[in-house]
Design a protein around this motif. Structure first.
Motif, PDB file in Angstrom:
ATOM      1  N   THR A 100       0.815  -1.217   0.000  1.00 33.76           N
ATOM      2  CA  THR A 100       0.000   0.000   0.000  1.00 33.76           C
ATOM      3  C   THR A 100       0.848   1.266   0.000  1.00 33.76           C
ATOM      4  OG1 THR A 100      -0.121   0.045   2.421  1.00 33.76           O
ATOM      5  CG2 THR A 100      -1.823  -1.216   1.266  1.00 33.76           C
ATOM      6  N   ALA A 101       2.189   1.115  -0.008  1.00 32.11           N
ATOM      7  CA  ALA A 101       3.064   2.291   0.046  1.00 32.11           C
ATOM      8  C   ALA A 101       2.808   3.273  -1.101  1.00 32.11           C
ATOM      9  CB  ALA A 101       4.524   1.856   0.066  1.00 32.11           C
ATOM     10  N   PRO A 102       2.627   2.812  -2.355  1.00 36.04           N
ATOM     11  CA  PRO A 102       2.352   3.776  -3.435  1.00 36.04           C
ATOM     12  C   PRO A 102       1.077   4.590  -3.205  1.00 36.04           C
ATOM     13  CG  PRO A 102       3.033   1.671  -4.339  1.00 36.04           C
ATOM     14  CD  PRO A 102       2.825   1.447  -2.880  1.00 36.04           C
ATOM     15  N   ALA A 103       0.044   3.935  -2.675  1.00 37.27           N
ATOM     16  CA  ALA A 103      -1.201   4.656  -2.403  1.00 37.27           C
ATOM     17  C   ALA A 103      -0.993   5.685  -1.298  1.00 37.27           C
ATOM     18  CB  ALA A 103      -2.303   3.672  -2.018  1.00 37.27           C
ATOM     19  N   LEU A 104      -0.224   5.320  -0.270  1.00 37.31           N
ATOM     20  CA  LEU A 104       0.056   6.262   0.809  1.00 37.31           C
ATOM     21  C   LEU A 104       0.841   7.461   0.290  1.00 37.31           C
ATOM     22  CD1 LEU A 104       0.135   7.077   3.789  1.00 37.31           C
ATOM     23  CD2 LEU A 104       2.149   5.627   4.075  1.00 37.31           C
ATOM     24  N   ARG A 105       1.795   7.208  -0.606  1.00 36.90           N
ATOM     25  CA  ARG A 105       2.582   8.310  -1.164  1.00 36.90           C
ATOM     26  C   ARG A 105       1.714   9.253  -1.987  1.00 36.90           C
ATOM     27  NH1 ARG A 105       7.222   4.058  -2.931  1.00 36.90           N
ATOM     28  NH2 ARG A 105       8.243   3.877  -0.891  1.00 36.90           N
ATOM     29  N   ALA A 106       0.846   8.685  -2.802  1.00 33.11           N
ATOM     30  CA  ALA A 106      -0.032   9.519  -3.633  1.00 33.11           C
ATOM     31  C   ALA A 106      -0.947  10.373  -2.765  1.00 33.11           C
ATOM     32  CB  ALA A 106      -0.849   8.639  -4.573  1.00 33.11           C
ATOM     33  N   ALA A 107      -1.524   9.754  -1.720  1.00 31.08           N
ATOM     34  CA  ALA A 107      -2.423  10.498  -0.838  1.00 31.08           C
ATOM     35  C   ALA A 107      -1.658  11.558  -0.049  1.00 31.08           C
ATOM     36  CB  ALA A 107      -3.121   9.530   0.115  1.00 31.08           C
ATOM     37  N   ALA A 108      -0.420  11.243   0.352  1.00 30.38           N
ATOM     38  CA  ALA A 108       0.383  12.219   1.092  1.00 30.38           C
ATOM     39  C   ALA A 108       0.726  13.423   0.230  1.00 30.38           C
ATOM     40  CB  ALA A 108       1.659  11.553   1.605  1.00 30.38           C
ATOM     41  N   VAL A 109       1.076  13.177  -1.030  1.00 28.48           N
ATOM     42  CA  VAL A 109       1.370  14.280  -1.953  1.00 28.48           C
ATOM     43  C   VAL A 109       0.128  15.127  -2.165  1.00 28.48           C
ATOM     44  CG1 VAL A 109       1.978  14.856  -4.328  1.00 28.48           C
ATOM     45  CG2 VAL A 109       3.280  13.107  -3.098  1.00 28.48           C
ATOM     46  N   ALA A 110      -1.024  14.479  -2.336  1.00 31.20           N
ATOM     47  CA  ALA A 110      -2.272  15.217  -2.537  1.00 31.20           C
ATOM     48  C   ALA A 110      -2.594  16.082  -1.324  1.00 31.20           C
ATOM     49  CB  ALA A 110      -3.415  14.237  -2.808  1.00 31.20           C
ATOM     50  N   ALA A 111      -2.460  15.514  -0.129  1.00 29.85           N
ATOM     51  CA  ALA A 111      -2.730  16.279   1.087  1.00 29.85           C
ATOM     52  C   ALA A 111      -1.781  17.464   1.217  1.00 29.85           C
ATOM     53  CB  ALA A 111      -2.605  15.368   2.310  1.00 29.85           C
ATOM     54  N   SER A 112      -0.519  17.258   0.861  1.00 25.58           N
ATOM     55  CA  SER A 112       0.472  18.335   0.971  1.00 25.58           C
ATOM     56  C   SER A 112       0.198  19.462  -0.020  1.00 25.58           C
ATOM     57  CB  SER A 112       1.875  17.770   0.753  1.00 25.58           C
ATOM     58  OG  SER A 112       2.157  16.771   1.702  1.00 25.58           O
ATOM     59  N   LEU A 113      -0.213  19.094  -1.223  1.00 26.08           N
ATOM     60  CA  LEU A 113      -0.537  20.120  -2.213  1.00 26.08           C
ATOM     61  C   LEU A 113      -1.765  20.922  -1.789  1.00 26.08           C
ATOM     62  CD1 LEU A 113       0.092  18.152  -5.544  1.00 26.08           C
ATOM     63  CD2 LEU A 113       1.507  19.955  -4.532  1.00 26.08           C
ATOM     64  N   ILE A 114      -2.769  20.233  -1.268  1.00 24.12           N
ATOM     65  CA  ILE A 114      -3.963  20.937  -0.789  1.00 24.12           C
ATOM     66  C   ILE A 114      -3.606  21.849   0.385  1.00 24.12           C
ATOM     67  CG2 ILE A 114      -6.270  20.653   0.195  1.00 24.12           C
ATOM     68  CD1 ILE A 114      -6.411  17.937  -1.239  1.00 24.12           C
ATOM     69  N   ALA A 115      -2.667  21.379   1.219  1.00 21.80           N
ATOM     70  CA  ALA A 115      -2.276  22.161   2.393  1.00 21.80           C
ATOM     71  C   ALA A 115      -1.607  23.480   2.021  1.00 21.80           C
ATOM     72  CB  ALA A 115      -1.335  21.340   3.272  1.00 21.80           C
ATOM     73  N   LEU A 116      -1.125  23.583   0.788  1.00 21.42           N
ATOM     74  CA  LEU A 116      -0.510  24.838   0.353  1.00 21.42           C
ATOM     75  C   LEU A 116      -1.501  25.999   0.432  1.00 21.42           C
ATOM     76  CD1 LEU A 116       1.556  23.685  -2.771  1.00 21.42           C
ATOM     77  CD2 LEU A 116       2.456  24.484  -0.575  1.00 21.42           C
ATOM     78  N   VAL A 117      -2.784  25.704   0.235  1.00 21.21           N
ATOM     79  CA  VAL A 117      -3.789  26.778   0.222  1.00 21.21           C
ATOM     80  C   VAL A 117      -3.914  27.429   1.593  1.00 21.21           C
ATOM     81  CG1 VAL A 117      -6.197  27.346  -0.257  1.00 21.21           C
ATOM     82  CG2 VAL A 117      -5.015  25.661  -1.679  1.00 21.21           C
ATOM     83  N   PRO A 118      -4.301  26.692   2.655  1.00 14.51           N
ATOM     84  CA  PRO A 118      -4.381  27.359   3.964  1.00 14.51           C
ATOM     85  C   PRO A 118      -3.025  27.796   4.493  1.00 14.51           C
ATOM     86  CG  PRO A 118      -4.692  24.995   4.219  1.00 14.51           C
ATOM     87  CD  PRO A 118      -4.701  25.270   2.744  1.00 14.51           C
ATOM     88  N   GLY A 119      -1.979  26.997   4.219  1.00 17.84           N
ATOM     89  CA  GLY A 119      -0.659  27.364   4.713  1.00 17.84           C
ATOM     90  C   GLY A 119      -0.187  28.698   4.154  1.00 17.84           C
ATOM     91  N   THR A 120      -0.391  28.894   2.852  1.00 17.81           N
ATOM     92  CA  THR A 120       0.044  30.142   2.212  1.00 17.81           C
ATOM     93  C   THR A 120      -0.747  31.333   2.732  1.00 17.81           C
ATOM     94  OG1 THR A 120       0.681  28.954   0.190  1.00 17.81           O
ATOM     95  CG2 THR A 120       0.300  31.326   0.013  1.00 17.81           C
ATOM     96  N   LEU A 121      -2.062  31.174   2.849  1.00 12.98           N
ATOM     97  CA  LEU A 121      -2.880  32.306   3.291  1.00 12.98           C
ATOM     98  C   LEU A 121      -2.591  32.672   4.746  1.00 12.98           C
ATOM     99  CD1 LEU A 121      -6.399  32.070   1.627  1.00 12.98           C
ATOM    100  CD2 LEU A 121      -4.791  33.966   1.588  1.00 12.98           C
TER     101      LEU A 121
END
Length: 340
Positions: free
Chosen positions: A188-209
């Protein structure tokens, strides 16, 4: 590279007398630190204006205030239940999710206060301005209320956090033994990596603001928040940005598992605290934005509502990924155990 197999879960060891005394003391601190907040809220529910100056907007909606204060009393009373659960033998038999979820929420709500309030006091001591709404509009609460309430929250956080660390070490410590390089390969490591990248990219929105708001930008803020801006509020925005960054970094480190000697518990602990702070304060601010607000200047903007929602999404996603990771580790532990 050879991976170290995960050892079976060890039988819990009897706690030393020193540890037992520490647990008893911390339980007392956690319970006693709830009393000022609960007493104050109970007084407000009964009609007292203790700590509420005349003209405060809190007096405009008595029914809503009573409901909100009642909910706050229940939430803080839950601290007493958790403190007992973490220090009694029957607490070891409670299903993991029934303890972990409220503890995650408590961690998420308390951490920004434990971090932000002392920093605000430091800024104030250095000459910065940290004020409440009363300095720019109608008075909100007497200044002493913040010290009593937040001081109690900090004590709660320190006591509960230590009790939970001791409890989690005894019950689940085998799940985060070793280092990142010792993690076994997982399908399941590839799925965890994909989800982690997605969460990190989404986090750019609140983090930046949050970072922009900490730096002085007013983009997306309502008029009320702009008028209330101080060095103290900038500190809080920086704290929120920090927790978003911690959340993203922790889940990426855990997901990509580089050949690192970093202890496994480190990214797990950071993901736990960061995701809780990000999600739970997003939820808290969302609830606050739905409350009765008469002044149009205090109505949340679409940007603010979006940021709170995205924070909840990011924090919940990271918490879910961490829970799945630990569930997989637990299954591996059982598989590695002796067979009948």
């Amino acid at each position: 590279m050879t991976r170290t197999p995960l050892a079976p879960a060890p039988a819990p060891e009897a706690a030393s007398p020193v540890t037992n005394r520490l647990r008893t003391s911390l339980r007392a601190v956690a319970i006693v630190s709830c009393l000022p907040y609960i007493t104050l809220k109970a007084a407000w529910i009964s009609g007292s204006h203790l700590g509420i100056p005349a003209g405060s907007p809190l007096l405009d909606h008595r029914t809503s205030m009573a409901v909100a204060n009642g909910a706050s009393v229940l939430m803080d009373s839950a601290v007493v239940v958790i403190a007992l659960l973490l220090t009694q033998a029957w607490g070891r038999r409670v299903p993991a999710w029934l303890l972990a979820l409220p503890m995650w929420v408590a961690t998420g709500l308390l951490l920004p206060i434990m971090t932000g309030y002392p920093l605000q006091l430091l800024v104030q001591a250095l000459g910065g301005k940290t004020v409440n709404k009363g300095d720019v509009g109608r008075p909100f609460l007497d200044e002493w209320v913040f010290g009593v309430v937040y001081g109690g929250f900090i004590l709660q956080g320190l006591a509960l956090g230590t009790l939970f660390a001791l409890y989690a070490r005894d019950r689940w410590g085998h799940l985060w033994q070793g280092t990142l390089r010792e993690l076994p390969d997982s399908p399941t490591a590839p799925a965890l990596r994909a989800a982690a990248v997605a969460a990190s990219l989404i986090a750019l929105v609140p983090g930046t603001l949050h970072l922009l708001w900490a730096a002085g930008s007013t983009a997306g803020l309502n008029e009320g928040r702009i008028a209330e801006r101080t060095s103290g509020s900038a500190v809080l925005e920086a704290v929120f940005a920090l927790f978003v960054v911690v959340t993203a970094v922790a889940i990426l480190v855990l997901a990509f598992r580089r050949d690192s000697a970093l202890p496994l518990w480190a990214p797990l602990a950071l993901a736990w605290g960061g995701s809780g702070a990000t999600a739970c304060w997003g939820g808290w601010m969302s609830i606050a934005s739905l409350s009765d607000i008469d002044d149009i200047a205090d109505q949340p903007t679409a940007t603010m509502v979006l940021i709170y929602a995205v924070q909840m999404l990011v924090g919940t996603l990271v918490m879910t990924l961490g829970a799945y990771f630990l569930a997989e580790r637990s299954a591996t532990t059982r598989a590695a155990g002796p067979r009948a």
